[in-house]
Design a protein around this motif. Structure first.
Motif, PDB file in Angstrom:
ATOM      1  N   VAL A  79     -27.851   7.303 -25.803  1.00  0.00           N
ATOM      2  CA  VAL A  79     -29.177   7.000 -25.265  1.00  0.00           C
ATOM      3  C   VAL A  79     -30.213   7.167 -26.366  1.00  0.00           C
ATOM      4  O   VAL A  79     -29.943   7.749 -27.417  1.00  0.00           O
ATOM      5  N   VAL A  85     -32.716   7.388 -17.139  1.00  0.00           N
ATOM      6  CA  VAL A  85     -31.358   7.909 -16.984  1.00  0.00           C
ATOM      7  C   VAL A  85     -31.212   8.715 -15.696  1.00  0.00           C
ATOM      8  O   VAL A  85     -32.171   9.288 -15.180  1.00  0.00           O
ATOM      9  N   CYS A 145     -26.491  12.102 -19.751  1.00  0.00           N
ATOM     10  CA  CYS A 145     -27.491  11.078 -19.447  1.00  0.00           C
ATOM     11  C   CYS A 145     -26.802   9.733 -19.278  1.00  0.00           C
ATOM     12  O   CYS A 145     -26.131   9.256 -20.199  1.00  0.00           O
ATOM     13  N   LYS A 147     -27.633   5.860 -18.605  1.00  0.00           N
ATOM     14  CA  LYS A 147     -28.704   4.861 -18.572  1.00  0.00           C
ATOM     15  C   LYS A 147     -28.475   3.890 -17.427  1.00  0.00           C
ATOM     16  O   LYS A 147     -27.374   3.367 -17.236  1.00  0.00           O
TER      17      LYS A 147
END
Length: 361
Positions: A79, A85, A145, A147
């Motif tokens: 990311v 996210v 995270c 996306k």
């Protein structure tokens, strides 16, 4: 430079949570700093506050969240700043025996941020499920995270970070619910409701929702359940069998986590059917079943970890379904609240008054 932000902290077992200023470091290697936009109030956070997970107080609560990446540390490629996210609590390692077998959703070496967030006096905080998102900003491993399309509101997207994904995945990923199947879901809180919705989306012909709370049964109907069973007024097993041609359900999802409801799930499935345990039991609970019945009924007895999800695969797909109008995440949001309202949200959740309270920052 470290960041001072407001956050919800549980300092002692059973004590009310407090809104405090905490210190969040800049991201180091493999880490990401995320500005939290919304975070659901999950029953797991209450388990932390009650000491039901471990005793590593003080806890930084909150884990069912979505937000925007503000900064990343060295070596991060997943990311970049500005990405919208969803946070997950099972960042896969890619190296363990499960990952090497091509089954990363079972990763046995998931990881979190290395640096610790702290109170102002330097006391390290234990972030709930390695996230700690009842905070204006939080520090996580970059692999936590995922996306997704920023067209989805954070209030809806964040729910995939835990409860909705756990329930949806228990039915679809672990249970393998498919077209024409019969499904029973025992326990219709947030996780069970997601199992109902997931079963409907997967094409199940019969979806039986079971609970003792009539309000929850009504919500299950609105999520697409074809039948409901009030567990407080009759034999649950017989009721499920009656609604499935006398045989029992192909898949039974147990979303309570108690021995008595697990036994109901075991006997309410068809021969060679599947039981999926996604409800979380306490350490003291034990289960006793006649071994001959385990053998004679065949099928599969499974436990579902996080809905056996792979965040990089499942989160974007479910967000796409939401944006197409095929998976109503908004229906799970009972109310939006502020950081200072988390303690009251715990009370409403415990009373069964809400499906999900969502903190908006």
């Amino acid at each position: 430079m470290a960041h001072q932000v407001s956050a919800v902290v549980a300092r002692a077992k059973g004590a009310p949570v407090s809104l405090e200023t905490i210190v969040v470091p800049d991201p180091g290697p493999g880490e990401a700093l995320v500005k939290v936009e919304a975070c659901g109030v999950c029953h797991t956070d209450l388990h932390y506050r009650e000491g039901g997970i471990n005793d590593e107080f003080p806890f930084l609560l909150g884990h069912e969240a979505a937000g925007v990446v503000e900064a990343v540390g060295p070596g991060v490629t997943e990311v970049e700043p500005g990405d919208f996210v969803i946070l997950n609590w099972r960042a896969v390692c890619g190296q363990c025996r499960a990952c090497r077998k091509g089954k990363p959703w079972y990763c046995f070496s998931t990881h979190n941020a290395t640096q610790r967030m702290t109170l102002l006096d330097g006391t390290p905080l234990s972030p709930a499920l390695g996230i700690g998102a009842f905070a204006e900003k939080t520090l996580v491993a970059a692999g936590q995270c995922t996306k997704v399309d920023p067209a989805a509101p954070a209030t809806a997207a964040g729910l995939l970070g835990c409860g909705v994904m756990a329930g949806f995945g228990a039915a679809v990923n672990t249970g393998g619910v498919g077209r024409g199947d019969s499904v029973a879901v025992i326990g219709c809180g947030g996780v069970g409701m997601a199992a109902v919705a997931g079963s409907v989306l997967a094409g199940a012909a019969t979806v039986v929702a079971v609970d003792v709370d009539r309000r929850k049964l009504e919500r299950a109907r609105s999520m697409g359940a074809t039948h409901t069973v009030d567990a407080s007024s009759g034999d649950v097993v017989e009721a499920i069998r009656e609604l499935t041609g006398g045989f029992g359900a192909d898949v039974v999802v147990e979303a309570v986590g108690r021995p008595e409801t697990y036994r109901q799930a075991f006997y309410a499935r068809d021969l060679a059917g599947t039981v999926v345990l996604v409800g979380v039991p306490t350490p003291q609970m034990t289960l006793e079943l006649p071994l001959l019945d385990v053998f004679g009924r065949g099928g599969a007895l499974k436990s579902s970890w996080y809905g056996d999800c792979l965040p990089s695969r499942d989160f974007p797909a479910l967000i796409d379904l939401y944006l197409q109008g095929r998976f109503d995440l908004d229906a799970f949001v009972s109310e939006t609240i502020g950081l200072s309202d988390v303690e009251k949200a715990f009370e409403r959740m415990h009373a069964g008054d809400v499906l999900r309270s969502v903190v908006v920052l």
